[in-house]
Design a protein around this motif. Structure first.
Motif, PDB file in Angstrom:
ATOM      1  N   GLY A  68       0.775  -1.233   0.000  1.00 11.56           N
ATOM      2  CA  GLY A  68       0.000   0.000   0.000  1.00 11.56           C
ATOM      3  C   GLY A  68       0.802   1.277   0.000  1.00 11.56           C
ATOM      4  N   GLY A  69       2.133   1.213   0.111  1.00 17.40           N
ATOM      5  CA  GLY A  69       2.951   2.402  -0.039  1.00 17.40           C
ATOM      6  C   GLY A  69       3.372   3.089   1.230  1.00 17.40           C
ATOM      7  N   THR A  70       2.956   2.586   2.406  1.00 19.57           N
ATOM      8  CA  THR A  70       3.378   3.204   3.657  1.00 19.57           C
ATOM      9  C   THR A  70       4.892   3.164   3.799  1.00 19.57           C
ATOM     10  OG1 THR A  70       1.311   2.484   4.687  1.00 19.57           O
ATOM     11  CG2 THR A  70       3.079   3.177   6.161  1.00 19.57           C
ATOM     12  N   ILE A  71       5.495   2.069   3.382  1.00 23.39           N
ATOM     13  CA  ILE A  71       6.946   1.910   3.401  1.00 23.39           C
ATOM     14  C   ILE A  71       7.422   1.652   1.972  1.00 23.39           C
ATOM     15  CG2 ILE A  71       8.829   0.404   4.140  1.00 23.39           C
ATOM     16  CD1 ILE A  71       7.333   0.054   6.779  1.00 23.39           C
ATOM     17  N   THR A  90       3.090  -7.962   1.790  1.00 26.48           N
ATOM     18  CA  THR A  90       1.742  -8.462   2.037  1.00 26.48           C
ATOM     19  C   THR A  90       0.721  -7.815   1.110  1.00 26.48           C
ATOM     20  OG1 THR A  90       1.394  -6.791   3.764  1.00 26.48           O
ATOM     21  CG2 THR A  90       2.264  -8.929   4.448  1.00 26.48           C
ATOM     22  N   GLY A  91       1.180  -7.019   0.150  1.00 26.25           N
ATOM     23  CA  GLY A  91       0.272  -6.364  -0.775  1.00 26.25           C
ATOM     24  C   GLY A  91       0.154  -7.110  -2.088  1.00 26.25           C
ATOM     25  N   ALA A  92      -1.022  -6.965  -2.722  1.00 27.54           N
ATOM     26  CA  ALA A  92      -1.188  -7.519  -4.060  1.00 27.54           C
ATOM     27  C   ALA A  92      -0.433  -6.664  -5.070  1.00 27.54           C
ATOM     28  CB  ALA A  92      -2.670  -7.587  -4.411  1.00 27.54           C
ATOM     29  N   GLY A  93      -0.462  -5.340  -4.876  1.00 29.70           N
ATOM     30  CA  GLY A  93       0.305  -4.435  -5.713  1.00 29.70           C
ATOM     31  C   GLY A  93       1.719  -4.293  -5.183  1.00 29.70           C
ATOM     32  N   ALA A 108      15.480 -10.814  -4.056  1.00 29.71           N
ATOM     33  CA  ALA A 108      14.255 -11.466  -4.519  1.00 29.71           C
ATOM     34  C   ALA A 108      13.037 -10.800  -3.881  1.00 29.71           C
ATOM     35  CB  ALA A 108      14.283 -12.944  -4.160  1.00 29.71           C
ATOM     36  N   VAL A 109      11.935 -10.766  -4.617  1.00 34.44           N
ATOM     37  CA  VAL A 109      10.693 -10.154  -4.129  1.00 34.44           C
ATOM     38  C   VAL A 109       9.554 -11.150  -4.299  1.00 34.44           C
ATOM     39  CG1 VAL A 109       9.044  -8.253  -4.417  1.00 34.44           C
ATOM     40  CG2 VAL A 109      11.505  -7.835  -4.728  1.00 34.44           C
ATOM     41  N   ALA A 110       8.735 -11.265  -3.256  1.00 38.50           N
ATOM     42  CA  ALA A 110       7.527 -12.099  -3.315  1.00 38.50           C
ATOM     43  C   ALA A 110       6.331 -11.243  -2.940  1.00 38.50           C
ATOM     44  CB  ALA A 110       7.639 -13.292  -2.369  1.00 38.50           C
ATOM     45  N   GLY A 111       5.216 -11.446  -3.638  1.00 37.14           N
ATOM     46  CA  GLY A 111       3.994 -10.691  -3.360  1.00 37.14           C
ATOM     47  C   GLY A 111       2.856 -11.598  -2.953  1.00 37.14           C
ATOM     48  N   ALA A 112       1.699 -10.981  -2.746  1.00 36.38           N
ATOM     49  CA  ALA A 112       0.522 -11.740  -2.322  1.00 36.38           C
ATOM     50  C   ALA A 112      -0.205 -12.379  -3.495  1.00 36.38           C
ATOM     51  CB  ALA A 112      -0.431 -10.834  -1.550  1.00 36.38           C
ATOM     52  N   ARG A 113       0.119 -11.899  -4.684  1.00 33.39           N
ATOM     53  CA  ARG A 113      -0.474 -12.408  -5.919  1.00 33.39           C
ATOM     54  C   ARG A 113      -1.995 -12.466  -5.832  1.00 33.39           C
ATOM     55  NH1 ARG A 113       2.550 -17.176  -9.065  1.00 33.39           N
ATOM     56  NH2 ARG A 113       4.140 -15.536  -9.161  1.00 33.39           N
ATOM     57  N   VAL A 215     -20.795   2.588 -16.004  1.00 34.97           N
ATOM     58  CA  VAL A 215     -19.978   2.390 -14.799  1.00 34.97           C
ATOM     59  C   VAL A 215     -18.538   2.184 -15.226  1.00 34.97           C
ATOM     60  CG1 VAL A 215     -19.516   0.872 -12.824  1.00 34.97           C
ATOM     61  CG2 VAL A 215     -21.886   1.342 -13.523  1.00 34.97           C
ATOM     62  N   LEU A 216     -17.610   2.823 -14.511  1.00 33.07           N
ATOM     63  CA  LEU A 216     -16.188   2.636 -14.761  1.00 33.07           C
ATOM     64  C   LEU A 216     -15.551   2.097 -13.482  1.00 33.07           C
ATOM     65  CD1 LEU A 216     -14.184   3.154 -17.106  1.00 33.07           C
ATOM     66  CD2 LEU A 216     -13.609   5.324 -15.996  1.00 33.07           C
ATOM     67  N   ILE A 217     -14.912   0.934 -13.577  1.00 27.70           N
ATOM     68  CA  ILE A 217     -14.270   0.307 -12.418  1.00 27.70           C
ATOM     69  C   ILE A 217     -12.767   0.280 -12.640  1.00 27.70           C
ATOM     70  CG2 ILE A 217     -14.066  -1.779 -11.015  1.00 27.70           C
ATOM     71  CD1 ILE A 217     -16.947  -2.435 -11.658  1.00 27.70           C
ATOM     72  N   VAL A 218     -12.022   0.832 -11.678  1.00 19.81           N
ATOM     73  CA  VAL A 218     -10.574   0.902 -11.780  1.00 19.81           C
ATOM     74  C   VAL A 218      -9.987  -0.296 -11.046  1.00 19.81           C
ATOM     75  CG1 VAL A 218      -8.535   2.335 -11.446  1.00 19.81           C
ATOM     76  CG2 VAL A 218     -10.779   3.415 -11.764  1.00 19.81           C
ATOM     77  N   ALA A 219      -9.308  -1.173 -11.794  1.00 20.87           N
ATOM     78  CA  ALA A 219      -8.762  -2.406 -11.221  1.00 20.87           C
ATOM     79  C   ALA A 219      -7.350  -2.676 -11.738  1.00 20.87           C
ATOM     80  CB  ALA A 219      -9.671  -3.588 -11.551  1.00 20.87           C
ATOM     81  N   CYS A 220      -6.635  -1.624 -12.124  1.00 19.09           N
ATOM     82  CA  CYS A 220      -5.302  -1.794 -12.704  1.00 19.09           C
ATOM     83  C   CYS A 220      -4.215  -1.572 -11.661  1.00 19.09           C
ATOM     84  CB  CYS A 220      -5.105  -0.827 -13.871  1.00 19.09           C
ATOM     85  SG  CYS A 220      -5.315   0.914 -13.431  1.00 19.09           S
ATOM     86  N   ALA A 221      -3.015  -2.014 -11.972  1.00 21.19           N
ATOM     87  CA  ALA A 221      -1.862  -1.734 -11.126  1.00 21.19           C
ATOM     88  C   ALA A 221      -1.503  -0.256 -11.226  1.00 21.19           C
ATOM     89  CB  ALA A 221      -0.682  -2.595 -11.561  1.00 21.19           C
TER      90      ALA A 221
END
Length: 332
Positions: A68-71, A90-93, A108-113, A215-221
Motif C-alpha cells: 500500500g505504499g506506507t513503506i 503483504t500487498g497484491a500491488g 528477490a521479491v515475493a507478493g501476495a499475488r 460504470v467505470l471500475i478501476v482495477a489496474c496496477a
C-alpha cells in the motif's frame, strides 16, 4: 540469490515492517528472530541501520513489508540494510517496491499475488450496488428518523443491464467482470493490450471506454503509465449518469478532478476504497451522500487474512531453505 540459512542453528532474522495480528506474530516468532519496526519507535532508515549493525554474524536477509505504499523499498532502504536478499510484501500491488533496483542488487521479491483477488472483486461489486441503490445513504436516512417525517428516500438505479467498463483485466478485473455478467451487465475493458482469453469488447483508449460505459471500475496496477489514468477528461466522458468505483490505488484517479465532477453533478456517484493520500480522505468526499467510502479494506476478510499468513510464512521458509519463492515478482 545467496542461500540465507542461519549459521550455528540459530533462527534466521526477519525484519518486520508491517503491523500484525496475533496469529501472524506468533507464526513469525515461532520460526524466526523478529526485529519489529513498529515496536522500535525509530525512524525507518535508523531502524534498518541499527538492525543491520546489531545482528552480528547472522545479519537480516529477509524483510516482511506492508503493502500500500506506507513503506517504500527503494535504493535508500536497501542501502541501509545491505545484507537483505529477500523482500516479502503483504500487498497484491508492488508499486511500493523498486523492482528494478531489487533485481539489480539480487534481492528477490515475493507478493501476495491472487490471495486477495476474490475478496477485492466482491468488494467492488458491493461498492457499486451500494452507490447505485443508495444503500448507505438510505441507511443514514432511516437512522436519523427522516423516513417518518420526510417520506420515502430517493430512488436508486438498477445494476442489471448496465454497461460496465473495467480498467485492468487482470485477476481482480476478470473476477469483477464474471460477477457483473451474472447481473446481466455488458462488459468492456481497457488494458495494455487485448486479452486473448477475454470475449469482452476491448478499448485501447480509456476515454473511449468511459464514454461507452455507465460504470467505470478501476482495477489496474499503479505505475507511471496508470497514475491518474482516470483524469478529468475520462470522468467527463463517463457522463452525468455515470458511476466510478476504485479498488485499485488512490493515485490511479485524479482525486481533485473527481471531487470537481461530483460537486458539479457531472457524474452520478462514486464508490472508493482507496485515496491519494491515505489515510487522509478529502472533506468534500465525506459530505457527499452519493459517494460510498471504505478504508482500503477490499482485500481484508477473515479468510483472506488467514491465507495471507500462510503464504507469507511459506515464502519466507522457502527463501531460508534455498527453495524458489512461491509467488515471485519480477520487473516488467
Amino acid at each position: 540469490m545467496t542461500s540465507a540459512v542461519a549459521t550455528g542453528g540459530e533462527r534466521p532474522v526477519v525484519l518486520l515492517l508491517r503491523r500484525t495480528d496475533d496469529r501472524l506474530a506468533a507464526e513469525l516468532r515461532s520460526r524466526f528472530r523478529v526485529l519489529n519496526f513498529y515496536e522500535s519507535g525509530a525512524p525507518l532508515l535508523s531502524f534498518l541501520a541499527a538492525a543491520a549493525a546489531a545482528a552480528g554474524p547472522d545479519p537480516p536477509r529477509a524483510a516482511l513489508v506492508v503493502g500500500g505504499g506506507t513503506i517504500q523499498v527503494n535504493a535508500a532502504f536497501l542501502d541501509a540494510v545491505p545484507s537483505l536478499a529477500c523482500v516479502v510484501t503483504t500487498g497484491a500491488g508492488v508499486d511500493h517496491i523498486d523492482l528494478v533496483e531489487c533485481a539489480r542488487r539480487g534481492v528477490a521479491v515475493a507478493g501476495a499475488r491472487r490471495v486477495f483477488s476474490t475478496d477485492v472483486a466482491d468488494h467492488a461489486v458491493g461498492l457499486l450496488v451500494d452507490v447505485l441503490r443508495r444503500l448507505s445513504a438510505s441507511d443514514r436516512y432511516v437512522r436519523r428518523g427522516l423516513w417518518a417525517s420526510r417520506g420515502d428516500y430517493l430512488l436508486g438505479s438498477k445494476l442489471s443491464g448496465k454497461h460496465v467498463g473495467i480498467i485492468g483485466l487482470g485477476s481482480i478485473g476478470s473476477l469483477i467482470a464474471k460477477r457483473l455478467q451474472a447481473f446481466g451487465c455488458t462488459i468492456s475493458y481497457n488494458s495494455r493490450r487485448p486479452k486473448d482469453c477475454a470475449s469482452y469488447n476491448y478499448f485501447p483508449d480509456v476515454t473511449d471506454l468511459a464514454a461507452a460505459s455507465d460504470v467505470l471500475i478501476v482495477a489496474c496496477a499503479l505505475n507511471d503509465e496508470t497514475r491518474h489514468i482516470v483524469d478529468g477528461g475520462v470522468l467527463e466522458a463517463l457522463g452525468k449518469d455515470g458511476v466510478i468505483v476504485n479498488i485499485a490505488r488512490g493515485r490511479n484517479v485524479d482525486e481533485a478532478e473527481l471531487i470537481r465532477v461530483l460537486k458539479e453533478g457531472r457524474i452520478a456517484g462514486a464508490g472508493l476504497d482507496v485515496f491519494e493520500k491515505e489515510p487522509d480522505v478529502p472533506a468534500e468526499l465525506l459530505s457527499m451522500d452519493n459517494v460510498v467510502l471504505t478504508a482500503h479494506e477490499a482485500v481484508f476478510t477473515t479468510e483472506s487474512n488467514s491465507d495471507l499468513v500462510d503464504l507469507m510464512i511459506a515464502n519466507l521458509e522457502a527463501f531460508f531453505s534455498g527453495d524458489p519463492l512461491l509467488t515471485p515478482v519480477l520487473p516488467k
